[in-house]
Every structure is written in structure tokens, then in C-alpha cells.
Motif scaffolding. Structure first.
Motif, short mmCIF file in Angstrom:
data_model
loop_
_atom_site.label_atom_id
_atom_site.label_comp_id
_atom_site.label_asym_id
_atom_site.label_seq_id
_atom_site.Cartn_x
_atom_site.Cartn_y
_atom_site.Cartn_z
N LYS A 25 2.20 6.05 11.64
CA LYS A 25 1.55 5.50 10.43
C LYS A 25 0.10 5.17 10.75
O LYS A 25 -0.19 4.60 11.79
CB LYS A 25 2.30 4.24 9.99
CG LYS A 25 1.83 3.71 8.67
CD LYS A 25 2.65 2.50 8.22
CE LYS A 25 2.08 1.22 8.74
NZ LYS A 25 2.80 0.03 8.29
N ASP A 33 0.41 1.18 1.67
CA ASP A 33 1.66 1.04 2.42
C ASP A 33 2.72 0.30 1.60
O ASP A 33 2.59 -0.89 1.31
CB ASP A 33 1.36 0.28 3.72
CG ASP A 33 2.55 0.28 4.67
OD1 ASP A 33 3.64 0.75 4.26
OD2 ASP A 33 2.40 -0.19 5.80
N SER A 35 5.93 0.48 2.70
CA SER A 35 7.11 0.57 3.57
C SER A 35 7.28 -0.64 4.47
O SER A 35 8.33 -0.83 5.06
CB SER A 35 7.01 1.83 4.44
OG SER A 35 5.96 1.65 5.36
N SER A 36 6.26 -1.47 4.58
CA SER A 36 6.34 -2.53 5.60
C SER A 36 7.06 -3.77 5.06
O SER A 36 7.21 -3.97 3.86
CB SER A 36 4.94 -2.91 6.07
OG SER A 36 4.50 -4.05 5.40
N SER A 322 9.32 11.27 -1.15
CA SER A 322 8.74 10.57 -0.01
C SER A 322 7.68 11.44 0.68
O SER A 322 6.59 10.96 1.02
CB SER A 322 9.87 10.19 0.96
OG SER A 322 9.35 9.72 2.15
N CYS A 332 5.72 5.41 2.06
CA CYS A 332 6.91 4.80 1.48
C CYS A 332 8.09 5.69 1.86
O CYS A 332 8.22 6.79 1.36
CB CYS A 332 6.78 4.73 -0.04
SG CYS A 332 8.17 3.89 -0.80
N VAL A 333 8.90 5.21 2.77
CA VAL A 333 9.90 6.10 3.34
C VAL A 333 11.17 6.20 2.48
O VAL A 333 11.55 5.26 1.80
CB VAL A 333 10.29 5.70 4.78
CG1 VAL A 333 9.16 5.95 5.74
CG2 VAL A 333 10.73 4.24 4.84
N LEU A 347 14.16 5.57 -2.42
CA LEU A 347 12.90 5.12 -1.85
C LEU A 347 13.04 3.62 -1.72
O LEU A 347 13.39 2.95 -2.69
CB LEU A 347 11.75 5.38 -2.82
CG LEU A 347 11.04 6.70 -2.87
CD1 LEU A 347 9.82 6.52 -3.75
CD2 LEU A 347 10.64 7.20 -1.50
N ARG A 348 12.81 3.11 -0.53
CA ARG A 348 12.83 1.65 -0.40
C ARG A 348 11.38 1.19 -0.51
O ARG A 348 10.61 1.28 0.43
CB ARG A 348 13.42 1.23 0.94
CG ARG A 348 13.47 -0.27 1.15
CD ARG A 348 13.95 -0.58 2.56
NE ARG A 348 14.03 -2.01 2.81
CZ ARG A 348 13.01 -2.75 3.21
NH1 ARG A 348 11.82 -2.22 3.37
NH2 ARG A 348 13.18 -4.05 3.45
N VAL A 349 11.05 0.73 -1.72
CA VAL A 349 9.68 0.27 -1.96
C VAL A 349 9.63 -1.21 -1.63
O VAL A 349 10.38 -1.99 -2.22
CB VAL A 349 9.29 0.50 -3.44
CG1 VAL A 349 7.90 -0.06 -3.71
CG2 VAL A 349 9.36 1.97 -3.79
N SER A 350 8.78 -1.58 -0.69
CA SER A 350 8.63 -3.03 -0.47
C SER A 350 7.18 -3.41 -0.74
O SER A 350 6.25 -2.75 -0.27
CB SER A 350 9.08 -3.42 0.93
OG SER A 350 8.39 -2.70 1.89
#
Ligand SMILES: Cc1ncc(COP(=O)(O)O)c(C=O)c1O
Length: 372
Positions: A25, A33, A35-36, A322, A332-333, A347-350
């Protein structure tokens, strides 16, 4: 022979579409970002960075386990965590993973029964496997199923442990801690909450227990990580004094592992000081409301989220979306089986306090392009 075996296994993984690989990354500000787990952006907070630099006065590494030469500024952090969580004591481990594995395997013995939520984190599952207890899985957040399992099986055990994530890492939903605590009280059980994603996020930052207005008590054990909202590295457990004393004496991942570098500890202490003020968590909650509005407009979610984790279920389209996001400098993984069940690839959007309303729009537009 061994090499060929491994090649065959890898081929198998690829054929099943489950191949994982590392993706570097760009950790500068050139990417968007999503994904974090740095929900409060504390990993890059200038005061935290200064605290980490100051911590280098103790040297880089801790040089040993806590019980040998590695107990430096760690007790200051533990006092801070206990104060923050309102418990008698706290104990710091080198990761959240090591905490779950070390706490569960030490407390839960042969002759005990563990009841574990179906969607609990892998580190809880591994802790259960390492314990000598019998383990039963209850359906996700299903307190009726939990009660049935206890009624049917609970009689013949010494201790009964109910273990749950506070906020579920892949779904962002919240465990019904009020109901779980009631059941724990009723059956003389112990409730273990892994609040990796609730700390800094819910209950004015104090976590999921506080979100439900529940007070710490003798039969509640709270676990957490310093690697998500706190922005650093490490894990912790908090509860009554005797729990801490017992774990120092028995918990193998605590005893037989080098403690955290003191500079990391210094950074975590500063993060907690900043979290205590509460304004960062308020900012996050405000951003969650903004994200709810935008994601609803795009029809990506139906109900409002209370946490920064958004599981956007795109099933077989997930990995294509993704990849396209990454091409557009949006990190975004996609999450797929076996981390999540088949058919629920997502998609796990954080989101975090650094995102703007515009950022949410850019993400949604980019997803939409692949879907159309
Ligand atoms: C619910 C939960 N527990 C524990 C962990 C492990 O924490 P750490 O990354 O600090 O090892 C994670 C991290 O992914 C998590 O999501």
C-alpha cells in the motif's frame, strides 16, 4: 518432494479462486484509503508520533519478555487502559491476536464449556482450539440459540464462558451485550468481550460495554487491541485484579514472548490520552452519519450503521470492484471465503475521521461504474 507438495497445494488454492497475495500500500497521502482500521487517524497524529520518538529514549526493542527484562513503560500503559475502561486492572500483550489466544487458552480448562458466536474473529477461534474446553458455536447474535445450548448442555461443566466480538470485524454489527450479560448472570457464567473494533468507536470511545451502559463486573472480561483505533500495535485484557495476576502467571503468549517496544507503548499512551477527551470519537460518529447518508443514496446500504465498518456485499463482483478501485488509487480490499461465508463476499469499507463527504462520493461512483 516437499517443494512439489507445496506447489500442488498452491495450485489447488488458485483453482478454487482462493489465492491470497500481498499488495503493497502506498502509505502516503496519495491514495484514498478505505481499508485501514485507523478509525481515529491516530497512527499519523503528530502528538502520537512525537511520543513514539520520545519513547526511543528507552531503546528500540524491549529486549525481553515482561517477566524478564521487558517491563519498561508497560505498566503506565496498563494503568491508563484500566482507567479508560473503568476496570481494576489491565494487561498488555504484543498483539490482539496473542491476547485472545493467551487469555482464552489460559482461563478455559478441561471441564469448562465455551459458547462462541459463529462470526467471532479467528483469534478467538484459535484461542478456543488451544483451550482444553468443550466449545459450542451459537448462531450469530442469536441469544435464544445461546440459551437453548446452555439449557441442553450447560449442566455438566465447571465454568461456562460466553465469548463474543463487541463489534464484529467483517460486518460492523454490535453484539447484544445487554442480553449476553443477563444470560451470563443467570447461568453463573463469564462473559468475554473482544472489543477490538468497539474501543475508540462506541460508548464515547470506552467501547461496546459502555455503549450498553453496562458497568465492568467480576464476570466480565474485556479484550482489546492497540492496533485499530489506538493506531499502534498490541493487545490488552482488562478486568478484576485477580484475573490480571492469574494471567501474568499462566498465560503463555504473555509469558513466552518479547514485550512491545517501549516506543510503541509511549505512542499508545499518548493515543489513549487523546481518546479520553472524546472529541475524536464524536468526530468519527459524525462521519459515520455522513457515510450512512451517501451509501444510502447509492443504495449500497439500507439501514444506518453505528460503527465505521461497512460490509458492502457485491458477491462475485467483489474482487473486480476491488481491483478497479485500486487502479483508481482507492484502497479498499475485497473479502471472500473463507474469511466470510460463500455468497457473502464483500468490500469491507472502513471509514475514519480523515474522510470527507466528497471521498465517500468518489468511492461510490467508482463502485457504480463496475456495477453498471
Ligand atoms: C475482532 C478482532 N479481534 C482481534 C484481532 C487481532 O488484533 P491484532 O491485529 O492486534 O492482532 C482483530 C484484528 O483483525 C479483530 O478484528
Amino acid at each position: 518432494m516437499f517443494k512439489r507438495e507445496l506447489q500442488k497445494e498452491i495450485e489447488n488454492i488458485k483453482n478454487n479462486n482462493l489465492y491470497r497475495f500481498l499488495r503493497k500500500k502506498d502509505n502516503t497521502n496519495n491514495i484514498l484509503d478505505f481499508s485501514s482500521n485507523d478509525y481515529l487517524c491516530l497512527s499519523k497524529h503528530p502528538e502520537v508520533i512525537d511520543a513514539v520518538k520520545d519513547g526511543l529514549k528507552y531503546g528500540f526493542g524491549s529486549t525481553g519478555s515482561r517477566l524478564t527484562s521487558g517491563d519498561i513503560n508497560h505498566q503506565i500503559l496498563e494503568e491508563k487502559i484500566a482507567e479508560f475502561k473503568g476496570t481494576e486492572g489491565a494487561l498488555v500483550y504484543s498483539t490482539g491476536y496473542a491476547t485472545n489466544v493467551g487469555v482464552i487458552s489460559s482461563l478455559c480448562k478441561k471441564g469448562d464449556l465455551i459458547l462462541s458466536d459463529k462470526l467471532n474473529h479467528a483469534s478467538i477461534i484459535d484461542g478456543c482450539r488451544l483451550s482444553k474446553s468443550d466449545v459450542l458455536i451459537y448462531n450469530h447474535c442469536d441469544v435464544n440459540h445461546l440459551r437453548d445450548l446452555i439449557e441442553e448442555n450447560g449442566n455438566n461443566y465447571n465454568n461456562l464462558f460466553i465469548i463474543t466480538d463487541g463489534v464484529f470485524s467483517m460486518d460492523g454489527d454490535i453484539a447484544p451485550l445487554d442480553k449476553l450479560k443477563k444470560i451470563a448472570d443467570e447461568y453463573n457464567g463469564i462473559l468475554i468481550i473482544d472489543d477490538a473494533h468497539g474501543t475508540g468507536v462506541l460508548g464515547n470511545g470506552r467501547g461496546t460495554l459502555k455503549h450498553f451502559n453496562l458497568k465492568p463486573s467480576d464476570n466480565i472480561i474485556q479484550i482489546g487491541t492497540l492496533s485499530k483505533a489506538v493506531g499502534g500495535l498490541g493487545g490488552f485484557v482488562c478486568g478484576i485484579e485477580e484475573l490480571i495476576e492469574y494471567l501474568i502467571n499462566t498465560s503463555r503468549s504473555f509469558i513466552y514472548s518479547t514485550s512491545l517496544p517501549p516506543c510503541v507503548v509511549s505512542g499508545c499512551i499518548k493515543s489513549l490520552e487523546l481518546m479520553e477527551r472524546g472529541d475524536l470519537t464524536k468526530k468519527l460518529q459524525k462521519n459515520i452519519k455522513t457515510a450512512n447518508k451517501i451509501f444510502k443514496e447509492y443504495n449500497f446500504i439500507k439501514e444506518d450503521n453505528l460503527t465505521p465498518i461497512y460490509p458492502l456485499i457485491f458477491k462475485e463482483k467483489t474482487m473486480e470492484i476491488s481491483e478497479n478501485l485500486i487502479k483508481n488509487n482507492i484502497f479498499c480490499v475485497g473479502i471472500r471465503y473463507p474469511t466470510v461465508p460463500k455468497g457473502l463476499e464483500r468490500l469491507r469499507v472502513s471509514i475514519n475521521i480523515g474522510h470527507s463527504e466528497g471521498d465517500f462520493g468518489v468511492l461510490c461512483e467508482c463502485i457504480k461504474k463496475v456495477l453498471n
